[in-house]
Structures are given as structure tokens and as C-alpha cells.
Scaffold this motif. Sequence first.
Motif, PDB file in Angstrom:
ATOM      1  N   GLY A 200       0.810  -1.210   0.000  1.00  0.00           N
ATOM      2  CA  GLY A 200       0.000   0.000   0.000  1.00  0.00           C
ATOM      3  C   GLY A 200       0.841   1.256   0.000  1.00  0.00           C
ATOM      4  N   LEU A 201       2.145   1.107   0.063  1.00  0.00           N
ATOM      5  CA  LEU A 201       3.021   2.282   0.012  1.00  0.00           C
ATOM      6  C   LEU A 201       3.173   2.736  -1.431  1.00  0.00           C
ATOM      7  N   SER A 202       3.602   3.964  -1.602  1.00  0.00           N
ATOM      8  CA  SER A 202       3.788   4.455  -2.965  1.00  0.00           C
ATOM      9  C   SER A 202       5.104   3.934  -3.535  1.00  0.00           C
ATOM     10  N   ALA A 203       5.192   3.949  -4.848  1.00  0.00           N
ATOM     11  CA  ALA A 203       6.381   3.405  -5.510  1.00  0.00           C
ATOM     12  C   ALA A 203       7.672   4.118  -5.104  1.00  0.00           C
ATOM     13  N   PRO A 204       7.702   5.446  -5.092  1.00  0.00           N
ATOM     14  CA  PRO A 204       8.958   6.100  -4.697  1.00  0.00           C
ATOM     15  C   PRO A 204       9.403   5.725  -3.296  1.00  0.00           C
ATOM     16  N   THR A 205       8.429   5.611  -2.381  1.00  0.00           N
ATOM     17  CA  THR A 205       8.762   5.237  -1.011  1.00  0.00           C
ATOM     18  C   THR A 205       9.394   3.850  -0.977  1.00  0.00           C
ATOM     19  N   VAL A 206       8.815   2.927  -1.699  1.00  0.00           N
ATOM     20  CA  VAL A 206       9.370   1.574  -1.716  1.00  0.00           C
ATOM     21  C   VAL A 206      10.785   1.603  -2.288  1.00  0.00           C
ATOM     22  N   THR A 207      10.971   2.320  -3.370  1.00  0.00           N
ATOM     23  CA  THR A 207      12.313   2.423  -3.956  1.00  0.00           C
ATOM     24  C   THR A 207      13.319   2.919  -2.918  1.00  0.00           C
ATOM     25  N   ARG A 208      12.945   3.997  -2.256  1.00  0.00           N
ATOM     26  CA  ARG A 208      13.870   4.584  -1.275  1.00  0.00           C
ATOM     27  C   ARG A 208      14.179   3.623  -0.129  1.00  0.00           C
ATOM     28  N   ILE A 209      13.127   2.982   0.397  1.00  0.00           N
ATOM     29  CA  ILE A 209      13.333   2.072   1.518  1.00  0.00           C
ATOM     30  C   ILE A 209      14.192   0.879   1.097  1.00  0.00           C
ATOM     31  N   VAL A 210      13.895   0.348  -0.070  1.00  0.00           N
ATOM     32  CA  VAL A 210      14.673  -0.795  -0.545  1.00  0.00           C
ATOM     33  C   VAL A 210      16.134  -0.393  -0.748  1.00  0.00           C
ATOM     34  N   ASP A 211      16.357   0.790  -1.292  1.00  0.00           N
ATOM     35  CA  ASP A 211      17.729   1.267  -1.448  1.00  0.00           C
ATOM     36  C   ASP A 211      18.471   1.251  -0.115  1.00  0.00           C
ATOM     37  N   GLY A 212      17.788   1.751   0.907  1.00  0.00           N
ATOM     38  CA  GLY A 212      18.400   1.762   2.234  1.00  0.00           C
ATOM     39  C   GLY A 212      18.717   0.357   2.710  1.00  0.00           C
ATOM     40  N   LEU A 213      17.781  -0.550   2.519  1.00  0.00           N
ATOM     41  CA  LEU A 213      17.984  -1.920   2.985  1.00  0.00           C
ATOM     42  C   LEU A 213      19.132  -2.591   2.237  1.00  0.00           C
TER      43      LEU A 213
END
Lengths: 411, 411
Positions: free
Chosen positions: B44-57
Motif C-alpha cells: 500500500g506504500l507508494s512506488a517512490p517510497t518503496v524504492t527509497r526504503i529498498v535502497d536503504g535496505l
Amino acid sequence: MKREKSVHPKADALYINKLNKIKVLGLIRETGPVSRANIVKVSGLSAPTVTRIVDGLIHDEKLVVEVGMGSSSGGRPPLLIKFNGEQNYVIGIDLGATFTRGALSNLDGKFIKEIRIPTRLESGFNAIMEDLSDLINRLSIGNTRVRKQRIFGVGIAVAGLINKRENLVEYSPDFDWYNVDILIALEKSIEFPVIFDNVTRLMALGELSYGAGQKLQNFICVNVGYGIGAGIIVDGKLLMGADGFAGEFGHITVETDSDIQCSCKKYGCLEALASGRAIALTARSRLARGQSSLLVELCEGDVDKVTAKMVADAARNGDELARNVFYRAMEYIGIGISNLANIFNPELVTIGGGVSLAGDIFFDNIRKSVDKNIMQPTSRKVEILPVAFGENAALMGAFALILHRVLNLDI
Amino acid sequence: MKREKSVHPKADALYINKLNKIKVLGLIRETGPVSRANIVKVSGLSAPTVTRIVDGLIHDEKLVVEVGMGSSSGGRPPLLIKFNGEQNYVIGIDLGATFTRGALSNLDGKFIKEIRIPTRLESGFNAIMEDLSDLINRLSIGNTRVRKQRIFGVGIAVAGLINKRENLVEYSPDFDWYNVDILIALEKSIEFPVIFDNVTRLMALGELSYGAGQKLQNFICVNVGYGIGAGIIVDGKLLMGADGFAGEFGHITVETDSDIQCSCKKYGCLEALASGRAIALTARSRLARGQSSLLVELCEGDVDKVTAKMVADAARNGDELARNVFYRAMEYIGIGISNLANIFNPELVTIGGGVSLAGDIFFDNIRKSVDKNIMQPTSRKVEILPVAFGENAALMGAFALILHRVLNLDI
DNA sequence: AAACTTTCTAAAGTTATGTAATTTATTTGA
DNA sequence: TCAAATAAATTACATAACTTTAGAAAGTTT
């Protein structure tokens, strides 16, 4: 219909706000008249945030009011605010097999109006629902100071197995109901949100919201009446179980080879051995065997009229038969509570329900049995106390049910 | 030292980020190689948010890796990512009375290295801690592919009562320990974070993280070995109790007027009637009374050598005495499990521990007893299965203990 | 090869928080 | 008595994480 794996909801700015709002409201409710500055200290939130949240609670939700100034300690005096329990209302219903009690209460748990009607048990589900709907409507009108818009909802306490997934009363032995849908039955005539739950769980919820729960987060609330049940609070939340059936404490087996059958068809259930019904039945059968006892007088010769209360009274007066029966039942309850305590490691067990009204003779014997049967690793001792609200416990729980919904206490 | 009333932590931007990070990481771990686009859909998160979080992980925490491209469904092909279990490690210890097993594992639960040493039970706490510290150091070095910095910590499973408030082993009957402090004993020589917990609770945690818990959020893990205990998962979280003593299932009373005393001094405990120790003792005392049995051969004439395993073997071969003893024990366990099920309404009960290795004769009899003693309101049936990881269950739990800490699974 | 799909990323806008400065109201003390 | 000190509450601005909108990247389809 499987329940979703519980995941945190999507976290965004609104979610933060909701979380903090709940936190602030909780602090206001718990710490009574309190200043914004004080909330800043205990919440860890910044002062502007607290100001803004409190403003919203005062002007939008109207759940908080200013109550004047506190005394200065060498600076600007604090503006005290408090939870606006007095101008917000809930309706609670205790749907019992003999009587149905309903109360209009404010969010502080103070009764405004109370109505008690006999339950037309024989007339069936629809008749009872009609009476219930009348009762609720009578509670919600006729008081000029209570604005209908400020009634948040109706909480109903029902004896029986509640299926939380389907929102049905799956089985109620007292009413002989199978899979009845209270919400559908009431939705035509009631304009408020209606929520219901098992009476014993609601007692625990009431205790959590208005009683012991103010300080404790792990405790158990046992109901010993016609049947036996338990509401269990784990880390400040009510234990529901996978389907919502948790807490069927009355049907744990405490006697392995018992030949006493429970209403649930099993043998050796705690409820079959120690409930109000069990106590009365055991005493009657002993009397029928011709044993002498004070009870013969108390029941005026009609053995079938013997109740658990009579047994308790006779036991208190030293009657041998009554003592044997009553003490034995308390021993079983003590065993059951010890089992719960060994499994849950609670800080407190409260007991309510009709049989508990017997008082000391009830609690003393249970405590004795618990001392014998609990595993005491160290000096730790589980307290055993009466429920905070006596016969109003279920109603308080019904209030709490709505309060929780209103305050969004369970995210 | 009272535990704080559990309140939500202060919610700010960092907190929502943490929440979402946990959510995304959880989804990646559960749904294996998966695209960012897919995470967007289920989270349910937005695409940019997922991209950013995954980058961090991927770049900061290094808990996620890219594993190549998926196949296109008519557009740009997805870049698949997965949980980086293989390059992150934990050490798990199963501290038993006879053997101490230790394993280095990656975060997927795959064993890299395993060491087993005898436990010097008689040499006392300090000697055991020294052996333990050696064991941990041996596990952590000598593998060139395992970078020490990627070892997240050491999880230790101990039999006994764990006081979570004080972080002590309050009492361990197996080791005869009272209030020993494992963390202090190890902190000088171990450079990793060390966490410990009760062995049975850890079995449940292992099941939650690597086994049944992938799908279920309410289940119970019972350990039937030398003693009896239970780890209880409520809404995806381990039940701890007010002090951390929850789950003392072995010491619930299942026989009211029993004259069999438990190691905890009480009478009629499940553990005293149905544990491996109890089964052996009961069989021995019957043999001593001169009853004939296959067991006499199995123990080669020395009655004191009879074990629960021998009793199970003899029972499986139709031996009358062994059957009586073993079946009776299973009946008690079934009663205990029914009690748990009535109280918790779980979806599943798994059973592990030495006695459970007896297999069908164990599970079939328990299921029979549960069917007899559980309250079955409808068609609902509680499944009873062996634990997912057999004798490695405790180690998996120890891994999970650290995994939880690393992933911050319990906010 | 152009059009379409799907995945992922970049830029801009929203919301709620925190920090720092400011206003408000009272006590303190010269 | 009145300025300084103190404490409470608010305003103004900066920050962090999210969302929406737009666009680039990398394939498939026609």
C-alpha cells in the motif's frame, strides 16, 4: 474467511498524528486535569505538537475541555485540561437470561439513567431483540442534557461463544441461540453503532478501562456465576484467540476421570464442578440422598429450590454438607486460577459473578487453594480480588467497548 | 522494578520510516524474490517510497540484495530483490543438561557450522559459562566466508524460569541454578550481543519465524521432554507474562487429589504425571512391584535404567504395562492441551521435545484425548502437529531471537 | 519501427513533527 | 512599585517522510 496476518497499517503523516493523538488523549484521561506543559514532559512530544493536538481534541473531537487555571510555580500559570467524559455518552447493555439491564452513562463511567427489564427468554430471539431495541431507544431519549449526537454507541454484553470473524453469537447455552446475528437484528431500529462481546471478556475490558487496568497490563478477570468464564488481558489488550473464542475457562478439565457431565457434554469441566449451577445441583443431590442440613430449612423443604447462595449462606453458618460442597467448589476454582496463573503470569486475578457475592467464604477458600496449587518460583504472589464494579462489571465493560472504539485504543 | 505501562513510542517521521522499513523487509523476507512493483501493491506504500526504503535496505543495512531480472509481462522487466539471509549470520545455543549444542547459521536458518559438547553439569555455573564462551568463539571464527561483522548476535535457549525484568535465570531445576546472570558471565569474553530465553518459548519463536508462523498468528508450541512447557504465540507475539514467567504449562494441575509430587513440590502437575521423567518413574515403580513386561528385557534387568523411550517402544510392541503407562500420560497431555486450546483458541498446537520423538503412538493418543476434552463449539478443530524442526527446534528459536532483534520485529 | 506496457526514479507538493524565538501571565526581589 | 526572572503556551520556520505527478528505462506487441 481467514484473518489477515496482522501487519502494521501503512504509516504516513496521518498515522503519526493518529498515534500521537491517542497518546495525548490517553494521558489526559489518566492524569486528570493536567496542563499542556505536563503532557509535553511525559509524552516526549514537543510543546507545539501538544498544543496543536489538544486544540484538535477540544474543537474537533470535543473529547477534551479546558477547566481553568492551575496555580503558578513562579511563571505563567498552566491552563488545565481534562477528558470530557461528562458530555459524551455511551449505552451499555447487560443481556442476561433473567434480566436485561441497560444504562446510559457518560464516558467517565458515571450512570445517567438505568433501566432494567425482565428478559423474555421463552419468546425467542426476535422478541428479545425487539425489547432490546425499545430499551435502547428509551435510554437515548428523554434527557434534555444528553445530546443524541454525543452518544457514541451501544455496547452489549452477551453470555455465550462469540465468533469475532463473522460477528455472530455462535452459541449461547443460556439463550439456546445458534449463530444469531444481533447486529442485523438491531440495525433497522438503532441509529447508533452497536458492538457486542462475551460478558466475561467485557468484565475484563471494564476492569482494564475503569478499574485495575489503570495500573496493570497483565491480569485476568474471572466470572463465576451460572457458568464460568475468564477475560484475559495480555499487555493491555484483551485476548481474543484466532476466532474470538478465547477465555473458555469454564471448560478446562480439572478432574481427569470425573463422571460429572458439563452442559458442553464433556466430563470434569470446571464449570460442571464449581459454577453456581454446579454448587446448587451437587447440594440438591446430596440432600436428596437424605443428608441432614440447614439447607432443608433455607429452601423451605423444596430441595429443587436450593441455590448456590443458600449453600454459601449455610456454609457460612457452619453447615457440614454445605461446607463440603462449597469448599470443594472453591478448591476447583483455585486450581483453575492457578492453572491460568502458571500459564499467563498475571499480576492480578479479579473475580466477579453471582457466586463471588458470597464474599469472604468465597475468596478465602479460593486463595487457600491457589496458594496450594500455584507454582511460586520466588516471593511472587498473585493477588486475588473482587472485580471493581460488582454487579455493574458487565455494564462497565460494555461502556469500555464503545470507549475503546471511540478513542481508537486498539489500532 | 515495575515494567512501564506499554505505550506507543513517540511517533515522528523517523518512526513511520522505521515502521515502513520493517513492513517492507518483512514482505521481502516472506515473499522471496520479489519486485519493487509487487511490494508497492501489497504494502500500500507508494512506488517512490518503496524504492527509497529498498535502497536503504540494500546499501545501508545490507539486509537485502538484488538477484537479477524477472520475466517481463509486456513491459520493463522487474528487478528482483530478496532477503539477504545468506550473508548475515547468527549464533544459536541450546544449553541442555546433558549436551550443549551450538550452531552458526545464516539468517535464512541454514546451518553453517555446528558444535556439540557435553555439558559439565557438576562443575557448576562458572565452568559451564567458560565452556559456553569457548564454544561461541569457536563458532565465530575459522570460516573465511563468514565476516565477523555480519554476525548479529548469540541467542541462548535455557531450560528454566527466566525473569525478563531482571534478565536472570531465576530458577533452573535441571542445572540447580538460582538467579544466575548469564549476560554478565559472558560479556567479558563475547563481543556479540547475547540474548537468552526459555527453551520452550524459543521453540515457539522459531516456529513463528521459520515454521508455522509464516501463516499463523495464534498457535502454541508444547515441549514434552524431561519436563513440560509451552511457548504461546498470541497475535504473532510471544506471550511473556508480567515478569516473563508465562508458559509454565508443566505445572498446571490436571489431577485434583493426586498423591504424585512434582519437582516443584506441588501435587498433580502435568509434568509430574506425563513428562519423560514421569513416564520412566511410573514404569519403574510398576516394574518394581513385579509386573511382567517387555521392559525388563529392554532395560537388561536394571529397572533404574528404564527410560521414557523404552516405555514408548514397548508400548508400540503391545506391551500391556508400557501401554497403560504411556497412554495414560498421553491422556494427561491431551487434557492439558485441551485446556490451553479452550483458553487461547489457537489455530495450531505443535509438539516437540524428546518424548514427542516416539511418533505416531505419541500424537495419535494425544489427539484422541484432545478430541475428548476440548470444547468444540462447531466444526472447528485444533490441529496438532510435530514441531517443524525436530531436535533443532530450540536452535531455530535461538536464531529467531536474534533475528527479531535485528529486524526490530517487536516494536 | 512505432506504440504500448510495465518498472522504476526524479521533482514537486503535503503533512506532521521538531527547534528556536516570541508572547503571555504570574512570581520574585530590589 | 516595577523591572527581572520564570514558566506556559504559541508562532515562525526548518526538516523528514510520505504522496502525487511526471518522466525515464527497458522490455513486448503490432
